[in-house]
Scaffold this motif. Sequence first.
Motif, PDB file in Angstrom:
ATOM      1  N   LYS A   1      65.884  16.419  52.434  1.00 53.84           N
ATOM      2  CA  LYS A   1      67.660  16.819  52.228  1.00 53.84           C
ATOM      3  C   LYS A   1      67.900  15.932  50.664  1.00 53.84           C
ATOM      4  O   LYS A   1      67.524  14.682  50.341  1.00 53.84           O
TER       5      LYS A   1
ATOM      6  N   SER B   1      70.012  23.639  46.407  1.00 54.50           N
ATOM      7  CA  SER B   1      71.326  22.842  46.278  1.00 54.50           C
ATOM      8  C   SER B   1      71.703  22.145  47.404  1.00 54.50           C
ATOM      9  O   SER B   1      70.449  21.945  47.071  1.00 54.50           O
ATOM     10  N   ASP B   2      71.950  21.308  47.205  1.00 53.91           N
ATOM     11  CA  ASP B   2      72.246  20.054  47.993  1.00 53.91           C
ATOM     12  C   ASP B   2      72.118  20.828  49.468  1.00 53.91           C
ATOM     13  O   ASP B   2      72.363  22.288  50.292  1.00 53.91           O
TER      14      ASP B   2
ATOM     15  N   SER C   1      71.100  15.714  48.057  1.00 56.09           N
ATOM     16  CA  SER C   1      72.542  15.460  47.418  1.00 56.09           C
ATOM     17  C   SER C   1      72.835  14.861  46.484  1.00 56.09           C
ATOM     18  O   SER C   1      71.755  14.535  46.003  1.00 56.09           O
ATOM     19  N   SER C   2      74.167  14.611  46.610  1.00 56.52           N
ATOM     20  CA  SER C   2      74.049  15.018  44.778  1.00 56.52           C
ATOM     21  C   SER C   2      74.504  12.973  44.677  1.00 56.52           C
ATOM     22  O   SER C   2      74.652  11.753  45.885  1.00 56.52           O
TER      23      SER C   2
ATOM     24  N   LYS D   1      70.979  14.416  40.980  1.00 54.23           N
ATOM     25  CA  LYS D   1      70.861  14.566  42.324  1.00 54.23           C
ATOM     26  C   LYS D   1      70.181  13.686  43.253  1.00 54.23           C
ATOM     27  O   LYS D   1      69.263  12.973  42.225  1.00 54.23           O
TER      28      LYS D   1
END
Length: 434
Positions: free
Chosen positions: A429, A401-402, A431-432, A360
Amino acid sequence: MLQQKLFPQTVGNGGEKRMDKLIESPWVMRFIALFLALMLYASVNIESGSPSKSQPPPLLGGTTSTTDKSTVTEVPVVTYFDQENLVVTGVPETVSVTLEGTTGSITKASKQKGFEIYADLTNLSIGTHQVKLKHKDLPDDLTASINPSIITVSIEEKITKSFPVTVDFLNEDKLEEGYEPDQPIVSPNSINVTASKEVIERISAVKATINLENAKETVESDATITIYDGDGNILPVEVEPSVVDVTVPIKSPSKELPFKIVREGELGKGLSILSLEPDPKQVTVYGPLDVLENLEFLDGIKVDLSKLTEDTVLEVAIPKPEGVNKVSPEKINIKVDIDNQEEKLLSDQSIQEVGMSEGKRFDFLDPDLGSIDVQIFGAPSVIESITSDDIELYINLSDLSDGEHEVKVEVNGPQNITWSLEQETVKVKISSAS
């Protein structure tokens, strides 16, 4: 009348003359006497029914007098002497006494033991003597034979000497692993022994014995005193006191641990902690080995700042963790120094992340540069030396989580300061990673 029956009267003078001649005859009188004796003998035997026997007169109560003999064992021997100043040895505790006399008296004396066997030493000098044992309070119809009847006694001057008491531990090998006895405390720590000089000189040890089987904490017990000679034999002497109080501290496995002081409440406006120093800085905990292995520090020590307005020393109890036998010390002193509060601004403190999952990435949205100002408060001498490197800001991104998230900013800093953040939360924020 008898004469008339035996010799009937005849008519005439001639008959009377013949009767007179018969009566005057000696043979006739002898015959009559024999006849009367036989009649009396027969009359007596007919009334008794059997020939008479000569018997001794019965005793009072209808029993005949008989002589008997019996031995009474374990009869105590009483010794008469100057017990305050002399010591006597050689007198047996008990003897056997053979009683001889009437059966009833022997039975009564044997059961009640109302008589006394004694050795009278009142007029004897110091030294060795042969003494004949005597008896008293024995019924007049009994005689007594004492075994032994003559004893050899030693009379010596009585002396008193003080001896220290040592403690022997019984079942010390049955203590649990890691437990061991500490130095015992005996009260009183010395006793007085009274005996002859010869016996006093033989004394090698004065001991009290304490059982330590399965002991896990201090053992407190009464213990009787036993006197030994050099060969380990027990000496029968007079002891004062004969019982002492013994305390045996049991040392269990221990571990020194630091402790964490939790500050509760806030100081009054304009005040700040200059220093907060505990004494001591570590405590010792005692308990089973498996419990101690899992302890790294002690928690639960609290200081309520809202009650403090000036320098003070607080006495705080140390909480005992579950499974621990004791903590030492049980209380500590915490010295608190209070000063006037000042403030200092640390600009653009970078915010670090922790806990983000592998694969991540994150970006700051607000503040976009990932830094905020921090205002610190404390005593002048404390905040003067604090720099930006001493303050750490971080956010915890674990299990997020994202997407966009608002996350609280955490602060690590030196003790005795407080702080105020430009903003309490930031927006990020997640994100993957591509």
